[in-house]
Each structure stands twice: as C-alpha cells, then as structure tokens.
Design an enzyme around this catalytic site. Structure first.
Site, PDB file in Angstrom:
ATOM      1  N   ARG A  64       0.799  -1.219   0.000  1.00  0.00           N
ATOM      2  CA  ARG A  64       0.000   0.000   0.000  1.00  0.00           C
ATOM      3  C   ARG A  64       0.839   1.280   0.000  1.00  0.00           C
ATOM      4  NH1 ARG A  64      -2.710  -3.940   1.687  1.00  0.00           N
ATOM      5  NH2 ARG A  64      -0.724  -4.465   2.614  1.00  0.00           N
ATOM      6  N   ARG A 114      11.296   3.650   3.513  1.00  0.00           N
ATOM      7  CA  ARG A 114      10.890   2.718   4.574  1.00  0.00           C
ATOM      8  C   ARG A 114      12.127   1.898   4.935  1.00  0.00           C
ATOM      9  NH1 ARG A 114       5.716  -1.250   4.687  1.00  0.00           N
ATOM     10  NH2 ARG A 114       4.772   0.756   5.215  1.00  0.00           N
TER      11      ARG A 114
HETATM   12  N1   CP Z   1      -0.365  -0.062   5.822  1.00  0.00           N
HETATM   13  C1   CP Z   1       0.848  -0.297   5.302  1.00  0.00           C
HETATM   14  O1   CP Z   1       1.853   0.334   5.679  1.00  0.00           O
HETATM   15  O2   CP Z   1       0.848  -1.267   4.337  1.00  0.00           O
HETATM   16  P1   CP Z   1       2.126  -1.741   3.520  1.00  0.00           P
HETATM   17  O3   CP Z   1       3.062  -2.424   4.510  1.00  0.00           O
HETATM   18  O4   CP Z   1       1.610  -2.688   2.484  1.00  0.00           O
HETATM   19  O5   CP Z   1       2.784  -0.534   2.932  1.00  0.00           O
END
Ligand code: CP
Length: 315
Positions: A64, A114
């Site tokens: 996401r 990230r």
């Molecule tokens: N909610 C969220 O951070 O999803 P992802 O880990 O898929 O980015």
C-alpha cells in the site's frame, strides 16, 4: 510542539513524525487531500508535479505505502524512480544509508523511505537537502499512515470527540502509536484492547494522559466494541518479536467476526492499516462496518497532498 494556530510552511519540509504536527497543520493537509481526491479517483487529471521526480527507497516489504506514493506521484503528472530490491542495489556492497541518500539527492526532488531500523528516516533527513518522507521506520513512526487514518475517520465518521478502540498489537504496531498522538489533538476517548503481552508502552499512555486524554485498557474486545464509533484493528507484528514462542502465545488472541459485531453501534466503522492475517474474519468485509479497503485508497489523496506541499507546488 508548535502553537495550535501555526500552519507550517511545507516546501522542503521533511515528514518524519506526527509529533511535529499541530492540529491546524493536520487539518490543512486533510483539506488539501479532499480537494485532490477527484484526481486520486481518476475523475480529473493534473500536471501539478510535472517535471518532478520522487525517489522510492524501500528496505522493507510494502504494497500500500509504496504503490499509493507511486500512484499519487503519477496522478499528479510526476515521475517515480524506484531503488528496487535492496539485493539489486549497492547497499549489498556495504554502501551506507547516508551515502545512498546523498547520491539520490542528485536524482530526485523528494525521497520516500521505509527502513527496518527506528530513527533511520530522521538520519536520512540529516543527509538530505530534498524532503524526506518517512514511510515507516521499524517500530518507530509511520506518519503518512496516520494522516490517511485521520482522513478516513474524517470522511467516514468524525474526528472531534471520537470514541475509538485500538485493538491488537499495541506494543509493536507503529501505526497505533502515531495515531494515538494525533487523536489526542482532537479530544479522543481511547480504549486500548490487547493481551497483556502486547499492551501499549506505558510512556505513550502517560503522554496521552498528560494531554488530558481519557485512556481505558481492557483485554475484552466484546466489552470495548459496545460504545465506540471506530474500531481500529492491527495485525500482530510477527516480524518484530524477538522470540517466536512469544509470538505463538498471542498469535490468535484477537478475531473480529460478524457474530461479535451484533454488540456494536450501528454506525461503527472498522479500520485496519492492512495487511491483515486472521484478525478480521473475511465475512466482516461484507458488512457496512468495514472500511479498510477505502482506507487503503485514501492513502492516494493524502500522499498527493503531502507531495504537492513539500515540493512547493501548492501552499
Ligand atoms: N499499511 C501499510 O503500511 O501497508 P504496507 O506495509 O503494504 O505498505
């Protein structure tokens, strides 16, 4: 903390932690996202970020956050430069995060990162002359998730005086940590639901109480669900447990089912940052309470607003 009427100048700003935001600043981001939502839905087109490049550096898996940042940039006419898998990059040759950031500064107008290590986004920002947006740093912060959570609550329920239950892994779940701080700006009534092994850290509860927020703790989801407007469910963060046996003890401690929801308020909204494992029964998806897939979509207008603001395309 900024004074409550202060709306910051966004251009060139790093987005690292929700603790950096006043309520007025959050409200400004959410209002901007609402204006951009038709573009996020593909009903209008835009070239607001034409000629701008977003560098995407993900050192941990994501669906996401990564894809909604890429969708946001693309919907606004900008381009995306993705580091790709860490294994295919020079990080495997021992390049430091600081050097990687310095190099990427020459290729893009903003960086979204990230990383599994807490504090890494802040570290990256110290070596960057272009905005760094934290897309999750270990068990630390995930501010853009919090902003889209607030946007979802504003669109699907109401923010002021919200009664909310946060359920699941409140120890390792970074999304609930940031969300609590943000909700404290709106006078929320917070109920924390978790097994005792996964309770919210005491330091966060103390911070909330110091801000005048009423916080209840329980292990019973049935008790908590009766009088809340929003139930925010989180996954047990298997990857953050130091001991697998400890994970096994709590792995199935929470499950939201249609049978449980019989006790809920008719207007209850159920949110989840996703991905889910088995904490929300798939039959719940068919009820009017479920709004976690809409929540995932709202990541696009919110990240569009943030990108446009930090790149100076709007104020
Ligand atoms: N909610 C969220 O951070 O999803 P992802 O880990 O898929 O980015």
């Amino acid at each position: 903390m900024y004074p409550s009427i202060y709306i910051m100048a966004f251009e060139d700003m790093h987005i690292i932690s929700m603790k950096d935001f006043s309520r007025d600043t959050i409200d400004h981001i959410l209002a901007t996202a609402e204006e951009l939502e038709p573009i996020a839905r593909g009903k209008r087109t835009s070239d607001l970020l034409a000629g701008k490049i977003l560098a995407v550096l993900f050192f941990e898996p994501s669906t996401r956050t990564r894809m909604s940042f890429e969708a946001a940039m693309t919907r606004l006419g900008g381009s995306v430069l993705n580091l790709g898998s860490v294994e295919a990059s020079s990080i495997t040759k021992g390049e430091t995060l600081a050097d990687t950031i310095r190099v990427v500064n020459g290729y893009a107008n903003a960086i979204v990162i990230r990383h599994p290590k807490e504090g890494s986004a802040k570290l990256a920002s110290e070596f960057s002359s272009i905005p760094v947006l934290n897309a999750g740093d270990g068990a630390g912060h995930h501010p853009t998730q919090t902003l889209l959570d607030l946007y979802t609550i504003r669109r699907e329920s109401h923010l002021d005086g919200l009664r909310i239950a946060l359920a699941g892994d409140l120890k390792y779940g970074r999304t609930v940590h940031s969300l609590c701080y943000a909700l404290s700006l709106y006078g929320a009534h917070i109920t924390l639901v978790s097994p005792k092994e996964l309770r919210m850290p005491n330091a966060i509860i103390k911070d909330l109480e110091d801000r005048g927020i009423e916080v209840k703790q329980t292990e019973s989801i049935g008790e908590a669900i009766k009088d809340v407007d929003v139930l925010y469910v989180t996954r047990i963060q298997k990857e953050r447990f130091p001991d697998h046996a400890e994970y096994q003890r709590v792995a199935n401690s929470l499950q939201i089912t249609p049978e449980l929801l019989v006790q809920a308020q008719p207007g209850l909204k159920i949110m989840h940052p996703l991905p889910r494992t088995n904490e929300i029964d798939q039959r719940v998806d068919l009820t009017h309470h479920a709004c976690y897939f809409e929540q995932a979509f709202y990541g696009v207008p919110v990240r569009m607003a943030l990108l446009a603001l930090v790149m100076g395309a709007i104020e």
